[in-house]
Motif scaffolding. Sequence first.
Motif, short mmCIF file in Angstrom:
data_model
loop_
_atom_site.label_atom_id
_atom_site.label_comp_id
_atom_site.label_asym_id
_atom_site.label_seq_id
_atom_site.Cartn_x
_atom_site.Cartn_y
_atom_site.Cartn_z
N PRO A 125 35.59 -101.84 -42.94
CA PRO A 125 36.99 -102.19 -43.22
C PRO A 125 37.10 -103.43 -44.11
CG PRO A 125 36.41 -102.86 -41.01
CD PRO A 125 35.22 -102.13 -41.57
N ALA A 126 37.24 -103.23 -45.40
CA ALA A 126 37.47 -104.31 -46.34
C ALA A 126 38.39 -103.78 -47.42
CB ALA A 126 36.16 -104.80 -46.94
N VAL A 127 39.29 -104.59 -47.88
CA VAL A 127 40.19 -104.21 -48.96
C VAL A 127 39.89 -105.14 -50.13
CG1 VAL A 127 42.58 -103.97 -49.68
CG2 VAL A 127 41.93 -103.46 -47.32
N MET A 128 39.55 -104.57 -51.27
CA MET A 128 39.21 -105.39 -52.42
C MET A 128 40.48 -105.98 -53.03
SD MET A 128 36.06 -105.10 -52.22
CE MET A 128 35.70 -106.17 -53.57
N VAL A 129 40.40 -107.22 -53.44
CA VAL A 129 41.52 -107.86 -54.12
C VAL A 129 41.10 -108.21 -55.53
CG1 VAL A 129 42.54 -108.79 -52.02
CG2 VAL A 129 40.85 -110.13 -53.23
N GLN A 130 42.00 -108.14 -56.44
CA GLN A 130 41.77 -108.45 -57.84
C GLN A 130 40.46 -107.82 -58.33
OE1 GLN A 130 42.08 -112.66 -58.48
NE2 GLN A 130 44.09 -112.78 -57.55
N PRO A 131 40.46 -106.51 -58.54
CA PRO A 131 39.23 -105.84 -58.96
C PRO A 131 38.58 -106.44 -60.20
CG PRO A 131 40.92 -104.24 -58.41
CD PRO A 131 41.57 -105.60 -58.38
N GLY A 132 39.35 -107.12 -61.05
CA GLY A 132 38.75 -107.74 -62.23
C GLY A 132 37.75 -108.83 -61.88
N MET A 133 37.81 -109.36 -60.67
CA MET A 133 36.89 -110.42 -60.26
C MET A 133 35.57 -109.86 -59.75
SD MET A 133 39.45 -113.02 -58.26
CE MET A 133 38.07 -113.95 -57.65
N ILE A 134 35.49 -108.56 -59.61
CA ILE A 134 34.31 -107.96 -59.03
C ILE A 134 33.29 -107.66 -60.12
CG2 ILE A 134 33.44 -106.04 -57.65
CD1 ILE A 134 35.51 -108.02 -56.31
N GLN A 135 32.07 -108.07 -59.89
CA GLN A 135 30.97 -107.75 -60.82
C GLN A 135 29.90 -107.04 -60.03
OE1 GLN A 135 29.19 -110.94 -63.20
NE2 GLN A 135 27.21 -110.27 -62.41
N PRO A 136 29.65 -105.76 -60.35
CA PRO A 136 28.56 -105.08 -59.65
C PRO A 136 27.22 -105.69 -60.06
CG PRO A 136 29.60 -103.61 -61.23
CD PRO A 136 30.32 -104.90 -61.28
N GLY A 137 26.29 -105.71 -59.13
CA GLY A 137 24.94 -106.18 -59.43
C GLY A 137 24.11 -104.99 -59.89
N GLY A 138 22.91 -105.26 -60.37
CA GLY A 138 22.08 -104.16 -60.79
C GLY A 138 20.68 -104.58 -61.16
N GLY A 139 19.80 -103.60 -61.24
CA GLY A 139 18.42 -103.88 -61.61
C GLY A 139 17.62 -102.59 -61.74
N ALA A 140 16.38 -102.75 -62.17
CA ALA A 140 15.45 -101.63 -62.32
C ALA A 140 14.07 -102.10 -61.90
CB ALA A 140 15.42 -101.14 -63.77
N TRP A 141 13.25 -101.18 -61.37
CA TRP A 141 11.90 -101.51 -60.92
C TRP A 141 11.08 -100.23 -60.87
CZ3 TRP A 141 16.11 -100.82 -58.08
CH2 TRP A 141 16.05 -100.00 -56.95
N THR A 142 9.78 -100.39 -60.72
CA THR A 142 8.88 -99.24 -60.62
C THR A 142 8.31 -99.17 -59.20
OG1 THR A 142 8.26 -99.49 -62.93
CG2 THR A 142 6.80 -98.17 -61.57
N VAL A 143 8.40 -97.98 -58.62
CA VAL A 143 7.92 -97.76 -57.26
C VAL A 143 6.57 -97.04 -57.34
CG1 VAL A 143 8.43 -96.71 -55.01
CG2 VAL A 143 10.30 -97.55 -56.45
N PRO A 144 5.53 -97.57 -56.67
CA PRO A 144 4.23 -96.90 -56.70
C PRO A 144 4.24 -95.59 -55.93
CG PRO A 144 4.14 -98.82 -55.24
CD PRO A 144 5.50 -98.78 -55.86
#
Length: 144
Positions: A125-144
Amino acid sequence: MRPHHGLRRASIVAGIGVALLFGAQPAVAAPTDTVFPVPLVGASVSATGLPSVCVMYVTASTDLATPGITRFTGGGYCNVFIHWRNISTGAASIAYLGYPSVEAQTGSGIVLATVTVPTGPPDYPAVMVQPGMIQPGGGAWTVP
């Protein structure tokens, strides 16, 4: 010292060396940690009406001892979704990262991920406020 004693000692030392060589455990690489270069930045209002802000870097850890598995660890007390896709196999899923970590069976290969803040499903239960303030994180990696 007679010559046959020297030969006997050399063969004993060589035998011990061979036994140690074959009896040694194989070298195992240490786990690899990849910190996502893009941090998650989120703001939300909880069910109690209190606002919260989350800035978090996510770490993806892999280990040769557990091929095909990635452990996600957060750098804070944020609860987030990790949307991952293995571009080598096409497999994809979503992992819910609470505190402190979660494992996902990503499979071996190159994996990409985006990290987002929950937007209010019944279990989160969370309601996002001001979606413009949200920055998704991200990355890439190699799994053996």
